[in-house]
Design a protein around this motif. Sequence first.
Motif, PDB file in Angstrom:
ATOM      1  N   CYS A 234      37.763  33.522 -15.169  1.00  0.00           N
ATOM      2  CA  CYS A 234      37.254  33.010 -16.446  1.00  0.00           C
ATOM      3  C   CYS A 234      38.118  31.860 -16.962  1.00  0.00           C
ATOM      4  N   PHE A 235      39.418  31.973 -16.803  1.00  0.00           N
ATOM      5  CA  PHE A 235      40.289  30.880 -17.241  1.00  0.00           C
ATOM      6  C   PHE A 235      40.000  29.608 -16.449  1.00  0.00           C
ATOM      7  N   TYR A 236      39.708  29.753 -15.150  1.00  0.00           N
ATOM      8  CA  TYR A 236      39.378  28.547 -14.381  1.00  0.00           C
ATOM      9  C   TYR A 236      38.058  27.950 -14.848  1.00  0.00           C
ATOM     10  N   LEU A 237      37.077  28.787 -15.151  1.00  0.00           N
ATOM     11  CA  LEU A 237      35.791  28.275 -15.628  1.00  0.00           C
ATOM     12  C   LEU A 237      35.967  27.528 -16.951  1.00  0.00           C
ATOM     13  N   ILE A 238      36.843  28.028 -17.806  1.00  0.00           N
ATOM     14  CA  ILE A 238      37.134  27.324 -19.062  1.00  0.00           C
ATOM     15  C   ILE A 238      37.797  25.984 -18.763  1.00  0.00           C
ATOM     16  N   ARG A 239      38.709  25.984 -17.809  1.00  0.00           N
ATOM     17  CA  ARG A 239      39.373  24.746 -17.409  1.00  0.00           C
ATOM     18  C   ARG A 239      38.350  23.742 -16.869  1.00  0.00           C
ATOM     19  N   ARG A 240      37.403  24.236 -16.107  1.00  0.00           N
ATOM     20  CA  ARG A 240      36.440  23.359 -15.451  1.00  0.00           C
ATOM     21  C   ARG A 240      35.330  22.896 -16.388  1.00  0.00           C
ATOM     22  N   GLU A 241      34.807  23.809 -17.199  1.00  0.00           N
ATOM     23  CA  GLU A 241      33.626  23.513 -18.007  1.00  0.00           C
ATOM     24  C   GLU A 241      33.952  23.120 -19.444  1.00  0.00           C
ATOM     25  N   GLY A 242      35.184  23.367 -19.876  1.00  0.00           N
ATOM     26  CA  GLY A 242      35.556  23.026 -21.239  1.00  0.00           C
ATOM     27  C   GLY A 242      35.671  24.256 -22.128  1.00  0.00           C
ATOM     28  N   ALA A 243      36.434  24.103 -23.189  1.00  0.00           N
ATOM     29  CA  ALA A 243      36.738  25.233 -24.065  1.00  0.00           C
ATOM     30  C   ALA A 243      35.540  25.700 -24.875  1.00  0.00           C
ATOM     31  N   ARG A 244      34.492  24.879 -24.972  1.00  0.00           N
ATOM     32  CA  ARG A 244      33.358  25.243 -25.826  1.00  0.00           C
ATOM     33  C   ARG A 244      32.402  26.232 -25.185  1.00  0.00           C
ATOM     34  N   VAL A 245      32.512  26.421 -23.871  1.00  0.00           N
ATOM     35  CA  VAL A 245      31.632  27.406 -23.241  1.00  0.00           C
ATOM     36  C   VAL A 245      32.044  28.793 -23.739  1.00  0.00           C
ATOM     37  N   GLY A 246      31.076  29.543 -24.238  1.00  0.00           N
ATOM     38  CA  GLY A 246      31.414  30.801 -24.902  1.00  0.00           C
ATOM     39  C   GLY A 246      31.476  32.009 -24.003  1.00  0.00           C
ATOM     40  N   GLU A 247      30.676  32.030 -22.928  1.00  0.00           N
ATOM     41  CA  GLU A 247      30.561  33.237 -22.120  1.00  0.00           C
ATOM     42  C   GLU A 247      31.874  33.659 -21.464  1.00  0.00           C
ATOM     43  N   PRO A 248      32.643  32.730 -20.873  1.00  0.00           N
ATOM     44  CA  PRO A 248      33.926  33.169 -20.302  1.00  0.00           C
ATOM     45  C   PRO A 248      34.866  33.785 -21.332  1.00  0.00           C
ATOM     46  N   TRP A 249      34.854  33.274 -22.567  1.00  0.00           N
ATOM     47  CA  TRP A 249      35.715  33.845 -23.603  1.00  0.00           C
ATOM     48  C   TRP A 249      35.290  35.280 -23.934  1.00  0.00           C
ATOM     49  N   ILE A 250      33.977  35.521 -23.960  1.00  0.00           N
ATOM     50  CA  ILE A 250      33.486  36.873 -24.245  1.00  0.00           C
ATOM     51  C   ILE A 250      33.911  37.834 -23.141  1.00  0.00           C
ATOM     52  N   LEU A 251      33.767  37.400 -21.887  1.00  0.00           N
ATOM     53  CA  LEU A 251      34.175  38.263 -20.775  1.00  0.00           C
ATOM     54  C   LEU A 251      35.686  38.447 -20.750  1.00  0.00           C
ATOM     55  N   LEU A 252      36.433  37.422 -21.156  1.00  0.00           N
ATOM     56  CA  LEU A 252      37.885  37.574 -21.263  1.00  0.00           C
ATOM     57  C   LEU A 252      38.254  38.656 -22.265  1.00  0.00           C
ATOM     58  N   ALA A 253      37.568  38.685 -23.402  1.00  0.00           N
ATOM     59  CA  ALA A 253      37.849  39.708 -24.405  1.00  0.00           C
ATOM     60  C   ALA A 253      37.571  41.099 -23.848  1.00  0.00           C
ATOM     61  N   LEU A 254      36.442  41.258 -23.142  1.00  0.00           N
ATOM     62  CA  LEU A 254      36.134  42.553 -22.533  1.00  0.00           C
ATOM     63  C   LEU A 254      37.163  42.911 -21.475  1.00  0.00           C
ATOM     64  N   SER A 255      37.566  41.943 -20.667  1.00  0.00           N
ATOM     65  CA  SER A 255      38.561  42.205 -19.623  1.00  0.00           C
ATOM     66  C   SER A 255      39.890  42.626 -20.228  1.00  0.00           C
ATOM     67  N   TRP A 256      40.273  42.000 -21.348  1.00  0.00           N
ATOM     68  CA  TRP A 256      41.520  42.402 -22.010  1.00  0.00           C
ATOM     69  C   TRP A 256      41.424  43.842 -22.509  1.00  0.00           C
ATOM     70  N   LEU A 257      40.284  44.212 -23.061  1.00  0.00           N
ATOM     71  CA  LEU A 257      40.099  45.588 -23.536  1.00  0.00           C
ATOM     72  C   LEU A 257      40.189  46.586 -22.380  1.00  0.00           C
ATOM     73  N   LEU A 258      39.587  46.239 -21.249  1.00  0.00           N
ATOM     74  CA  LEU A 258      39.687  47.114 -20.086  1.00  0.00           C
ATOM     75  C   LEU A 258      41.122  47.166 -19.566  1.00  0.00           C
ATOM     76  N   MET A 259      41.801  46.009 -19.580  1.00  0.00           N
ATOM     77  CA  MET A 259      43.186  45.969 -19.122  1.00  0.00           C
ATOM     78  C   MET A 259      44.063  46.908 -19.928  1.00  0.00           C
ATOM     79  N   GLN A 260      43.938  46.874 -21.263  1.00  0.00           N
ATOM     80  CA  GLN A 260      44.810  47.730 -22.071  1.00  0.00           C
ATOM     81  C   GLN A 260      44.502  49.208 -21.837  1.00  0.00           C
ATOM     82  N   ARG A 261      43.244  49.524 -21.498  1.00  0.00           N
ATOM     83  CA  ARG A 261      42.923  50.919 -21.165  1.00  0.00           C
ATOM     84  C   ARG A 261      43.590  51.322 -19.857  1.00  0.00           C
ATOM     85  N   TYR A 262      43.455  50.485 -18.824  1.00  0.00           N
ATOM     86  CA  TYR A 262      44.045  50.822 -17.534  1.00  0.00           C
ATOM     87  C   TYR A 262      45.563  50.786 -17.568  1.00  0.00           C
ATOM     88  N   MET A 263      46.133  50.070 -18.541  1.00  0.00           N
ATOM     89  CA  MET A 263      47.584  50.016 -18.643  1.00  0.00           C
ATOM     90  C   MET A 263      48.165  51.385 -18.966  1.00  0.00           C
TER      91      MET A 263
END
Length: 381
Positions: A234-263
């Motif tokens: 997702c970070f690469y997609l933001i780098r490639r497509e620009g910061a205004r694309v919203g979908e990678p940011w949404i998936l990043l938020a979900l991934s962070w939530l899953l990460m803290q659970r698995y931690m």
Amino acid sequence: MSLPAAPPQLGDQRRDGAPAAAPVIRQHQPASAPKPRLRVLDGLRIVAAVVVLSAHYVHPVIWGSRENKELFGPIATASRYGWLGVELFFMISGFVICMSAWGRPLGSYLRSRVVRLGPAYWFCALVTGTVMTVYAQFYGGNHPTPSQILTNLTMVQMPLNNPSLDPSYWTLWSEARFYLIFAIVAWKGLTYRRVMNFCWIWTVVSILAPNSGLPVLEAVANQVYSPLFISGICFYLIRREGARVGEPWILLALSWLLMQRYMTDIHGWNTRPGDKLSWAVCVAVVTFFYAVMAAVALGWLDRVNWRWLSVAGAMSYPLYLLHQQVGVTLMEHWSGDVHPYVLILSTTGSMLLASWLVVRFVERPGSAALKRMLERRPVRA
């Protein structure tokens, strides 16, 4: 920032009455055009490798629990969380693999992974196997058998239920699974939509796999660490497509939530006997990694572009492969005769030198020869 003026249209008149020249149409560069190397990622690689190294070199198993705290003080406390460098490695891997696979056919993508990982790993595994054969295996167990050493050369010793020569090698199986399932989307060619769909599907499968009753699906999904790889993509997609694309940011938020659970599971696996790691500290450290990767994606760290970082980044791989079993064996051998700080610094320096030698005399020529071999085509009659 103001928008550029519209180009003159055909039939427009210049002020002197002459017809305006036709606009010059510029073709966009193809997606596969070479891009400047992100040396900041090389710097993050070597930082992650040294952080992991600190966890193994400032370890109570070597120095004893009481002596460890007395000798190293705050360094001992911080080194307890050094294993988190692996989490940064996984995010960088998601970013880099997506970036390097873009615009490549499947065969080129797969060959690049073998060429990049194979020569250094095979050499370091043989060195580690030799050291473990000559000296007692420091992390328990018997000397490795010839079959165990040879099986480690496949890099898939874990699914084959074969002991790894070095405990750090467990991450290679996580990386290999990521490379293989990412080949599915690379097969058809990477586009923004295909990559996003892949990330969403992998996320859903990772959530459902543990209760599916299908061990193969659970093994492939790698649910504990998949959020980190997906975040890197997702970070690469933001780098490639620009910061205004919203979908990678949404998936990043979900991934962070899953990460803290698995931690909650991961930090329990890494807790030492008689010690207790803080889940909050673990999540805070990984959240900091997210912030750093976001800064890379947004271009805020592009000024970190020193050429020596490319060499340091290349050294991070053999350093990771050699540092634990070989380095700790050396430290155990000399721990009674050399001051702890001198021993740690000298061992770290030795491992860095060994890593540079592997890059210079093994990885570069070995990768070049392997690439020529894999790209050689049969002669048709």
